[in-house]
Design an enzyme around this catalytic site. Structure first.
Site: not given
Ligand code: F6P
Length: 539
Positions: A504, A206, A200, A344, A375, A258-259
């Site tokens: 972060k 990452e 987003k 979250e 199990h 995002g979620r």
């Molecule tokens: O670190 C949390 C977060 O902001 C989530 O809410 C989100 O889904 C994820 O990181 C990824 O964010 P982006 O889509 O901006 O890379």
């Protein structure tokens, strides 16, 4: 609005819990009253230690907390996410073309469907082989690079809908651990791979690190990142700066959290895997749940009922965790997905008005697919000292007709677990078993005690016909709305996630220390000690 105290009468009821073993026998109408069905789903709450008066008191409390108005505001596209001053209008992504869904007073359905149409054209072209890699070869593999909501939704749904895959293979890379991208790219042909960078913000460390690694890999292995990269993002400037062709950028607005984003461009990998038609069915399932959530009476309303039972468990009975147990191997990622969605969203300590929450907020959500969990951790669920409310999911019909006996066994196990939790086994019954096994005296007594199950433990079962795209859409939207209702009752903002920021920021500032460019002097002893250990041992 600050959250008023939960009704005292409920706390008192929690002190005198219903005995499930008794009520399920004594009250033959209970199951029918507590089994709710809508649009092919059945939610069984009969094995929850709630009854009509408890649910009515919880409903009254939710309404007093402004649930009806909050739901109206949510669907009206108002700025319900007050700390980020934006709407949470993910329902617009799945609303029909002519829905006229408005966000902040402006109609958005036209734009949403324009992007959906562009995704459809692109997905069809990739699937049919008309859209090819830069050497003219057909795309065989798609790698979605994203994390959190930009990974879990499409990864979980793509896994769940495996029987509907008829496109290129889809892979998902999220972790910044180089092992993830290395293991994923190994064996792929850069000339026949499409990389989708899903972010987003297009700033997530990452994702951007993995995207750059994938770009270098593609360059070095005969592919062309300028041609074979697509992006899903709200940040056009950043996707352009990265070098992604604007024709392959699918945008969305900041009112999609995002979620909650699998329904739009972030779902592109899923659309490529199952095809636009099945993706449309996935959206229609969610729409159906939106309609149900808005229209059904609270006593019949699945998201509301799930939320009320969730509040009953965590805030009233003090059960701090919730196990999600899909008896559906293809939903094996659902617990991970729900961890983000629920934790979250509702893992907050401050209410809407900035005051501290007077009570615990969202529960710890965890789980795994049945029967595997049986199990592993079910021992604790059955005989541990904590009560763990369980949520089972099961399909009436599997996708493997020639393996019907597997599916029958799966269902039998699922039903057996909720029955075992409910019934338990008394000391008297355990003694009889030991007696039949030939034991007597102290040994019988000792062995019997280990075989007692307390029982009267709560569970919910969600049953559906088969795990198809429509049903998966319904299930995800059901959980989304449940989280929203719980958030309203708790008086918190379910749509921000400030709690992820500090880590972060610190990671960013620690990177030069880990790289050895900056001394760890002045850091706390624990961090400095660990950095020292790493420098000493990494050669
Ligand atoms: O670190 C949390 C977060 O902001 C989530 O809410 C989100 O889904 C994820 O990181 C990824 O964010 P982006 O889509 O901006 O890379």
């Amino acid at each position: 609005m600050p959250s008023p105290q939960l009704p005292e009468s409920l706390a008192q009821r929690a002190q005198n819990p219903i005995d499930l073993r008794r009520v399920l026998v004594d009250d033959p109408g209970r199951a029918a009253r507590l089994q709710v069905s809508a649009a092919g789903l059945t939610l069984d709450l009969a094995t929850q230690r709630v009854d009509g008066p408890v649910l009515q008191a919880l409903t009254a409390h939710a309404e007093q907390q402004g649930l009806i108005e909050a739901r109206r505001s949510l669907f009206a596209g108002a700025r319900v996410n007050v700390t980020e001053d934006r709407a949470a209008a993910h329902m617009a992504l799945r609303a029909p073309r002519d829905a006229g869904f408005t966000v902040d007073g402006a109609e958005v359905s036209g734009d949403v469907h324009a992007v959906l149409d562009a995704m459809t054209v692109f997905a069809e072209a990739v699937r049919s082989g008309t859209w090819r890699g830069h050497t003219g070869e057909v795309i065989t593999d798609v790698v979605n690079i994203g994390i959190g909501g930009s990974d879990l939704g499409p990864a979980m749904a793509t896994r769940a809908l495996t029987p509907y895959h008829d496109g290129p293979r889809c892979h998902f890379v999220s972790n910044v651990d180089g092992a993830h991208i290395a293991d994923t790219l190994r064996g792929l042909d850069a000339k026949t791979t499409l990389v989708i960078v899903a972010s987003k913000t297009f700033t997530t460390i990452e994702t951007m690190t993995n995207a750059r690694t994938a770009r270098a890999w593609m360059q070095d292995h005969g592919g062309d990142p300028a041609a074979q990269f697509a992006a899903l993002s709200t940040a056009d400037d950043k996707t352009a700066e990265f070098g992604i062709d604007p024709a392959q950028v699918f945008g969305f607005e900041d009112w999609v959290g995002g979620r909650y984003s699998v329904w739009g461009p972030i779902g592109l990998s899923l659309m490529i895997a199952i095809g636009p038609k099945a993706f449309d069915s996935f959206l229609r399932g969610a729409q159906e749940m939106d309609r149900h959530f808005c229209a059904a009476d609270p006593a019949e309303n699945m998201p509301i009922l799930l939320a009320l039972v969730g509040i009953w468990h965590n805030q009233i009975c003090g059960h701090a965790t919730r196990a999600v147990l899909p008896y559906d191997q293809r939903l094996e990622m659902l617990p991970d997905y729900l961890q983000q969605l629920e934790m979250e969203s509702n893992g907050k300590g401050v209410q809407m008005d900035g005051s501290d929450s007077p009570r615990h907020t969202g529960p710890v959500v965890w789980g795994a697919a049945g029967t595997n969990g049986q199990h592993a951790f079910y021992q604790l669920i059955h005989q541990g000292t904590r009560v763990i409310p369980c949520e089972f999911l099961v399909a009436a019909k599997g996708h493997e007709p020639d393996l019907q006996h597997h599916h029958d066994l799966l269902i039998a196990n699922c039903l057996a677990q909720s029955e075992a939790l409910m019934r338990g086994r008394s000391l008297k019954e355990a003694r009889a078993i030991m007696h039949d096994a030939g034991l007597s005296g102290d040994e019988l007594e000792r062995q019997a005690r280990h075989r007692v199950f307390p029982g009267n433990r709560p569970s919910t079962t969600l049953a559906y016909e088969t795990l198809d795209p429509f049903t998966l859409g319904q299930i995800i939207a059901l959980y989304e709305h449940r989280v929203f209702v719980e958030g309203v009752i708790l008086g918190i903002n379910s749509f921000d996630q400030w709690g992820v920021e500090l880590g972060k920021e610190l990671a960013k500032s620690l990177q030069p220390l880990v790289e050895g460019e900056v001394s760890a002097e002045g850091k706390d002893g624990s961090t400095a000690g660990l950095i020292g250990y790493i420098h000493q041992h990494r050669g």
